[in-house]
Design an enzyme around this catalytic site. Sequence first.
Site, PDB file in Angstrom:
ATOM      1  CE  LYS A   1      74.076  34.401  34.626  1.00 24.83           C
ATOM      2  NZ  LYS A   1      72.978  33.638  35.269  1.00 24.83           N
ATOM      3  NE  ARG A   2      74.217  38.405  30.162  1.00 28.15           N
ATOM      4  CZ  ARG A   2      73.632  38.957  31.201  1.00 28.15           C
ATOM      5  NH1 ARG A   2      74.375  39.653  32.065  1.00 28.15           N
ATOM      6  NH2 ARG A   2      72.334  38.850  31.400  1.00 28.15           N
TER       7      ARG A   2
END
Length: 470
Positions: A239-240
């Site tokens: 998700k980063r």
Amino acid sequence: MPDTIRVRFAPSPTGLFHVGGARSALYNWAIARQQQGKFVLRIEDTDEARNKPEWVDGILNALSAIHINASDPAFEGPYFQSRNTVGQREAALKLFAEGKAYYCDCTREELVKRTGSQHLGYDGFCRDRGLEFQEGRALRFRTPDEGMTVVDDVVRGATEFPNNAIEDFVIARGNGSPVFVLANAADDIREGITHVIRGEEHLSNTPKQQLLWEAFGAELPVWAHLPVIVNEKRQKLSKRRDKVALEDYLAEGYLPDALVNYLMLLGWGPGDDVEIRPYEELEKLFRLEDVNKSSAFFDVKKLTAFNGEYIRALPVEDFVQACRRWLEAPYAPWAPEAYDDGVFRAVAELAQTRIALLSEITQYVDFLFLDAPTWDEASWNKAMKPGAAEVLKFTRARWADSEWTAEALRVGLEAAAAEHGLKLGKAQAPVRVAVTGRTVGLPLFESVQVLGRERTLARIDTAAARLQPA
């Protein structure tokens, strides 16, 4: 094992809905419905610092978006892990009473001093000290010293874990509250789960959970660990770094049916060359035994191609309704009162064949609802070559008195092309940019017919004036 298959999907309400979680949910849902079983939704909400009630709603909404509906007879729950803490504590105390767990008051500093290492696991120092519960003492599970714990996994086969490499792990904290590994096993057993189908990243925890199941005297579930999902660099989706939220894909204009179809094929296939098929067929064909061990590449380009196929297959009225979100504020770049549903419907079928994402619809139809087209400079520079002004003026003269139909408008522009020694495509370019603002869009003559004579001629005049020398 119960006669009825009971699978579970156990997300934590700590953020948006990960596409990997969506894939796991769909595989569980397929097994439950295929076998007339139950899909148990359990919200693992014990992380009070990160949990938020709105994320629970987000989970339910995301599941509904991919057609996992709480109203379906196969659906059960949601249950909340935080509401079974009494049962989880009782389970931990049962293990202590049976000599399968013991209390420990060792600190990390003491362990490092004894072992001489920051990296070694717990050394079993308190195993036979006979400590009773006291605030601050953790409860540890007594793991076997010898042999192997063999996790028999439907996807990955038999995986062996040497017992002497599994430390006596904590099952309850110093305040008596159960940790995740115990809560997970206790809840699964309490809820009668027969199949645990989840991501590969949980495989390393499975020997501990299996030891707990065995210690409780429960029949082991069927384990199935799904292949990790990776990006184009073969890195695990993060998700980063990557776009991983299902909600983001829906907001961008991916259809739920296309997402479901694509996610079902991330790590599994029915064994033929047919990829685009309705969920009902995928559900009937799905087999855990056929899930691939290898990592699954989340190919956004392929997903987008799937989505384009699904958009083109929609009945026109369904396409119109699906586009609504992007035709209204805050997504639409025009004033609300400028939108005309009849005008959009006149070009909807033309647009439907050209877009791969619903969000693209605004750039195809904005010229119809804006007072003036938004000229894309790259398009302007590409189309407005020497001679473009003459083409615009000639076309304007022919169209001023033309019958206002697509065919008559084509005849007029063909005359302009012939007059200037150009192919029709070359003659169209400056006219298209003058009227719509872009070099790519809907069929020109049908677009102009819908736009109307007055607005079309005014835009040609404006563009021609801009081409005049200062």
